[in-house]
Design a protein around this motif. Structure first.
Motif, PDB file in Angstrom:
ATOM      1  N   SER A   2       0.834  -1.202   0.000  1.00 61.16           N
ATOM      2  CA  SER A   2       0.000   0.000   0.000  1.00 61.16           C
ATOM      3  C   SER A   2       0.872   1.257   0.000  1.00 61.16           C
ATOM      4  O   SER A   2       2.076   1.195   0.276  1.00 61.16           O
ATOM      5  CB  SER A   2      -0.903   0.005   1.226  1.00 61.16           C
ATOM      6  N   THR A   3       0.246   2.382  -0.282  1.00 60.06           N
ATOM      7  CA  THR A   3       0.999   3.643  -0.284  1.00 60.06           C
ATOM      8  C   THR A   3       1.565   3.938   1.105  1.00 60.06           C
ATOM      9  O   THR A   3       2.683   4.432   1.223  1.00 60.06           O
ATOM     10  CB  THR A   3       0.121   4.823  -0.752  1.00 60.06           C
ATOM     11  N   GLU A   4       0.795   3.607   2.143  1.00 61.95           N
ATOM     12  CA  GLU A   4       1.274   3.847   3.513  1.00 61.95           C
ATOM     13  C   GLU A   4       2.500   2.994   3.821  1.00 61.95           C
ATOM     14  O   GLU A   4       3.460   3.471   4.441  1.00 61.95           O
ATOM     15  CB  GLU A   4       0.168   3.549   4.534  1.00 61.95           C
ATOM     16  N   GLN A   5       2.483   1.746   3.369  1.00 64.25           N
ATOM     17  CA  GLN A   5       3.628   0.863   3.590  1.00 64.25           C
ATOM     18  C   GLN A   5       4.856   1.361   2.840  1.00 64.25           C
ATOM     19  O   GLN A   5       5.969   1.358   3.391  1.00 64.25           O
ATOM     20  CB  GLN A   5       3.297  -0.563   3.149  1.00 64.25           C
ATOM     21  N   ILE A   6       4.651   1.794   1.612  1.00 58.72           N
ATOM     22  CA  ILE A   6       5.782   2.320   0.836  1.00 58.72           C
ATOM     23  C   ILE A   6       6.345   3.565   1.505  1.00 58.72           C
ATOM     24  O   ILE A   6       7.563   3.727   1.620  1.00 58.72           O
ATOM     25  CB  ILE A   6       5.381   2.601  -0.625  1.00 58.72           C
ATOM     26  N   LEU A   7       5.463   4.445   1.977  1.00 59.45           N
ATOM     27  CA  LEU A   7       5.938   5.654   2.660  1.00 59.45           C
ATOM     28  C   LEU A   7       6.732   5.304   3.914  1.00 59.45           C
ATOM     29  O   LEU A   7       7.753   5.945   4.200  1.00 59.45           O
ATOM     30  CB  LEU A   7       4.761   6.571   3.008  1.00 59.45           C
ATOM     31  N   ASP A   8       6.295   4.290   4.648  1.00 57.40           N
ATOM     32  CA  ASP A   8       7.051   3.845   5.826  1.00 57.40           C
ATOM     33  C   ASP A   8       8.430   3.337   5.421  1.00 57.40           C
ATOM     34  O   ASP A   8       9.436   3.678   6.055  1.00 57.40           O
ATOM     35  CB  ASP A   8       6.297   2.745   6.576  1.00 57.40           C
ATOM     36  N   HIS A   9       8.483   2.542   4.367  1.00 56.95           N
ATOM     37  CA  HIS A   9       9.765   2.015   3.886  1.00 56.95           C
ATOM     38  C   HIS A   9      10.662   3.153   3.392  1.00 56.95           C
ATOM     39  O   HIS A   9      11.875   3.126   3.620  1.00 56.95           O
ATOM     40  CB  HIS A   9       9.558   0.998   2.762  1.00 56.95           C
ATOM     41  N   LYS A  37      18.160   2.032  -3.367  1.00 55.12           N
ATOM     42  CA  LYS A  37      16.923   1.407  -2.876  1.00 55.12           C
ATOM     43  C   LYS A  37      15.871   2.477  -2.618  1.00 55.12           C
ATOM     44  O   LYS A  37      14.693   2.300  -2.937  1.00 55.12           O
ATOM     45  CB  LYS A  37      17.197   0.605  -1.610  1.00 55.12           C
ATOM     46  N   LEU A  38      16.288   3.586  -2.034  1.00 62.46           N
ATOM     47  CA  LEU A  38      15.373   4.698  -1.782  1.00 62.46           C
ATOM     48  C   LEU A  38      14.786   5.218  -3.085  1.00 62.46           C
ATOM     49  O   LEU A  38      13.571   5.444  -3.180  1.00 62.46           O
ATOM     50  CB  LEU A  38      16.103   5.805  -1.022  1.00 62.46           C
ATOM     51  N   ASP A  39      15.616   5.377  -4.090  1.00 62.42           N
ATOM     52  CA  ASP A  39      15.138   5.811  -5.410  1.00 62.42           C
ATOM     53  C   ASP A  39      14.068   4.860  -5.940  1.00 62.42           C
ATOM     54  O   ASP A  39      13.028   5.286  -6.437  1.00 62.42           O
ATOM     55  CB  ASP A  39      16.292   5.876  -6.419  1.00 62.42           C
ATOM     56  N   TYR A  45       6.327   4.393  -5.360  1.00 65.51           N
ATOM     57  CA  TYR A  45       5.293   5.251  -4.779  1.00 65.51           C
ATOM     58  C   TYR A  45       4.652   6.133  -5.849  1.00 65.51           C
ATOM     59  O   TYR A  45       3.430   6.263  -5.901  1.00 65.51           O
ATOM     60  CB  TYR A  45       5.885   6.108  -3.660  1.00 65.51           C
ATOM     61  N   ILE A  46       5.464   6.712  -6.694  1.00 74.36           N
ATOM     62  CA  ILE A  46       4.943   7.581  -7.762  1.00 74.36           C
ATOM     63  C   ILE A  46       4.030   6.788  -8.691  1.00 74.36           C
ATOM     64  O   ILE A  46       2.930   7.232  -9.021  1.00 74.36           O
ATOM     65  CB  ILE A  46       6.101   8.243  -8.544  1.00 74.36           C
ATOM     66  N   HIS A  47       4.464   5.606  -9.098  1.00 73.53           N
ATOM     67  CA  HIS A  47       3.640   4.775  -9.981  1.00 73.53           C
ATOM     68  C   HIS A  47       2.329   4.379  -9.308  1.00 73.53           C
ATOM     69  O   HIS A  47       1.272   4.428  -9.937  1.00 73.53           O
ATOM     70  CB  HIS A  47       4.405   3.533 -10.433  1.00 73.53           C
ATOM     71  N   LEU A  48       2.415   3.986  -8.052  1.00 71.86           N
ATOM     72  CA  LEU A  48       1.225   3.561  -7.335  1.00 71.86           C
ATOM     73  C   LEU A  48       0.226   4.707  -7.177  1.00 71.86           C
ATOM     74  O   LEU A  48      -0.961   4.533  -7.437  1.00 71.86           O
ATOM     75  CB  LEU A  48       1.603   2.999  -5.967  1.00 71.86           C
ATOM     76  N   THR A  49       0.711   5.868  -6.795  1.00 69.46           N
ATOM     77  CA  THR A  49      -0.206   6.998  -6.600  1.00 69.46           C
ATOM     78  C   THR A  49      -0.737   7.498  -7.931  1.00 69.46           C
ATOM     79  O   THR A  49      -1.879   7.954  -8.008  1.00 69.46           O
ATOM     80  CB  THR A  49       0.464   8.146  -5.820  1.00 69.46           C
TER      81      THR A  49
END
Length: 61
Positions: A2-9, A37-39, A45-49
């Motif tokens: 999820s977007t929240e999980q990606i933001l946490d990572h 990895k951060l990139d 995240y960009i693709h998902l949103t």
């Protein structure tokens, strides 16, 4: 993921990168690996949103 999980990572990875860079340098191999990895996480995240935004627009029609 999820977007929240990606933001946490993303945040965890960012903190790790900053910690490693503070102990060595921004050109240290480990820092570069974490930065890559951060990139990748940011691109995910960009693709998902972007996909969520497209789905929302379609639902409004």
């Amino acid at each position: 993921m999820s977007t929240e999980q990606i933001l946490d990572h993303i945040e965890q990875c960012r903190q790790k990168m900053m910690f490693l860079a503070s102990r060595s340098s921004m050109v240290d191999n480990e820092v570069i690996e974490v930065s890559s990895k951060l990139d990748s996480l940011i691109i995910q995240y960009i693709h998902l949103t972007k996909n969520e935004d497209l789905m929302d627009r379609r639902a409004l029609k």
